[in-house]
Enzyme design. Structure first.
Site, mmCIF file in Angstrom:
data_model
loop_
_atom_site.group_PDB
_atom_site.id
_atom_site.type_symbol
_atom_site.label_atom_id
_atom_site.label_comp_id
_atom_site.label_asym_id
_atom_site.label_seq_id
_atom_site.Cartn_x
_atom_site.Cartn_y
_atom_site.Cartn_z
ATOM 1 N N ASP A 77 0.847 -1.200 0.000
ATOM 2 C CA ASP A 77 0.000 0.000 0.000
ATOM 3 C C ASP A 77 0.877 1.243 0.000
ATOM 4 O O ASP A 77 2.040 1.196 0.412
ATOM 5 C CB ASP A 77 -0.978 0.001 1.182
ATOM 6 C CG ASP A 77 -0.299 0.024 2.544
ATOM 7 O OD1 ASP A 77 0.749 -0.643 2.690
ATOM 8 O OD2 ASP A 77 -0.793 0.709 3.455
ATOM 9 N N GLU A 142 -0.044 -0.795 5.844
ATOM 10 C CA GLU A 142 1.031 -0.249 6.665
ATOM 11 C C GLU A 142 0.878 1.253 6.797
ATOM 12 O O GLU A 142 1.077 1.817 7.862
ATOM 13 C CB GLU A 142 2.393 -0.579 6.036
ATOM 14 C CG GLU A 142 3.560 -0.463 7.034
ATOM 15 C CD GLU A 142 4.139 0.927 7.126
ATOM 16 O OE1 GLU A 142 4.889 1.209 8.091
ATOM 17 O OE2 GLU A 142 3.860 1.770 6.259
ATOM 18 N N GLU A 143 0.492 1.899 5.693
ATOM 19 C CA GLU A 143 0.372 3.358 5.699
ATOM 20 C C GLU A 143 -0.943 3.823 6.313
ATOM 21 O O GLU A 143 -1.113 5.000 6.603
ATOM 22 C CB GLU A 143 0.471 3.898 4.255
ATOM 23 C CG GLU A 143 1.750 3.516 3.525
ATOM 24 C CD GLU A 143 2.984 4.280 4.000
ATOM 25 O OE1 GLU A 143 2.881 4.995 5.018
ATOM 26 O OE2 GLU A 143 4.026 4.162 3.337
HETATM 27 ZN ZN LIG Z 1 6.831 2.192 4.162
#
Ligand SMILES: [Zn+2]
Length: 401
Positions: A77, A142-143
């Site tokens: 992502d 993750e973001e």
């Molecule tokens: Zn990263």
């Protein structure tokens, strides 16, 4: 015979062309799954869900059977491109210009994944595939909130009997040039909000009001001084920043009724969550005792402290076999000695460290999250060679033990 994905730029272009802005996958993990299939990886694609968050696609792929098990971890992502018109090239076009590839995720961190794949493909093609198991643990969260991502994927794989001896996370770790920096730990992060309630009134009649800002300023001053510590052997000093003070009051002649003050602490290994919370609570209690909300009035100031969840723990990886193998590979390829650092923000290594020792090394992060994120094609080649060298070196070290 199928052509193996040995070219990191080709791999990266295919990933950048999937606009996988969290929480959308936009075909990124399917593209990766097809890319690694000829290398002998068996992929699974668990989707994790939780109330109040978007469903997230993830990928866990494994090649090889018994023996030492190395995990390569990352995320497909990306953060939004921002104003796409401000980019010099389409943020999802993977255009090449003056020796660099442009696109969101080029360095953070589709580039790292593209190099993982190219490194493994070259080893397979040369007949030097590691004797042992390699797995790719790749999330699409993750973001974003990171709730349906790496933490759940690790638990999911463990429940299916997976266990790892070491992990390399491919986040961009180099500040300026390839070979600058390996990350061997991360500071912790703790956020709190203080609410002070008073009595609203006219500024000309302060004896009829209680100004919560008098209390908030005293409490805030106690938070920022004295410094929490002066650093440790492996970490920079812990630091507290007040990030916002809010009353919602727009009138200049009104004493507001309440104020909230929010702060964030990046803390080193001289603290645990518990000792740090105790220190902050002690500072606030003493400051509250010595301050008041009105001239001539006695304390203590009444306030409420709320800690925000989750707290990111501080950690340091002490695994010489892993850290030294990576440092040696970086030095062998770049001719430079990388700093072993614990600087910067948090990453998914905070979850992985509960399962196996983890280190981080990837591309140059200078343009991550910016307009015109791009990666030098030379850096992609360098990172691919480093990763291939590291994989070989790490497995050789395991066999020698
Ligand atoms: Zn990263």
């Amino acid at each position: 015979m199928t052509k193996l994905p040995t070219d990191p730029a080709e791999n990266l272009a295919a990933l950048i062309r999937c606009p996988s802005v969290t929480p959308d996958d936009a075909g990124a993990l399917g593209t990766l799954e097809r890319m690694i299939a000829p290398l002998g990886f068996v992929s699974e694609r668990p989707v994790f869900a939780e109330d109040g968050t978007a469903d997230i696609e993830n990928l866990y792929a494994r090649r090889g059977g018994d023996g030492p098990h190395l995990m390569l971890a990352g995320h497909t992502d990306v953060v939004p491109p921002g104003d796409a018109a401000a980019w010099s090239h389409d943020p999802f076009g993977a255009a090449i210009d003056a020796g660099a590839m442009y696109g969101r995720g080029a360095v953070d961190m589709k580039g790292g994944i593209a190099c993982f794949v190219a490194a493994l493909a070259r080893l397979v093609e040369r007949g030097e595939a590691p004797a042992g198991a390699v797995s790719l643990l790749i999330t699409g969260d993750e973001e974003g909130p990171a709730i349906n991502g790496t933490a759940k994927l690790l638990r999911w794989a463990t429940e299916r009997g997976e266990a790892w001896d070491a992990c390399l996370l491919g986040e961009p770790t180099n500040p300026d040039a390839m070979g600058d920096m390996i990350k061997i730990g991360r500071r912790g992060s703790l956020t709190g909000t203080i609410t002070v309630s008073g009595t609203q009134g006219h500024v000309a009649y302060p004896h009829r009001a209680d100004n919560p800002l008098r209390g908030a300023l005293a409490l805030g001053a106690a938070l920022v001084a004295p410094p929490l510590d002066d650093g440790s052997a492996e970490f920079q000093p812990s630091n507290l920043e007040i990030t916002t003070i809010d009353t919602g009051n727009r009138a200049t002649n009104v004493i507001p009724a309440t104020v909230t003050l929010t702060f964030n602490i990046r803390f080193n290994d001289r603290w645990t969550e518990q000792t740090l919370k105790a220190e902050i609570e002690g500072r606030l209690a003493r400051a509250a005792e010595d301050s008041a909300l009105r001239p001539g009035k006695d304390g203590p100031v009444q306030y409420r402290l709320d800690w925000m969840a989750p707290v990111s723990p501080v950690f340091l990886t002490r695994n010489a076999a892993l850290t030294e193998a990576l440092a040696q590979s970086v030095a062998a390829v770049t001719g430079r000695t990388p700093a072993l650092s614990t600087s910067g923000g948090t990453s998914d290594a905070r979850y992985i460290k509960d399962y196996c020792p983890v280190v981080e090394f990837g591309l140059v992060g200078r343009t991550m999250h910016m307009i015109d994120e791009h990666v030098a094609l030379d850096d992609l080649e360098t990172l691919t060679v480093i990763y291939a060298d590291f994989i070989t070196r790490w497995f050789a070290g395991q066999g020698a033990e």
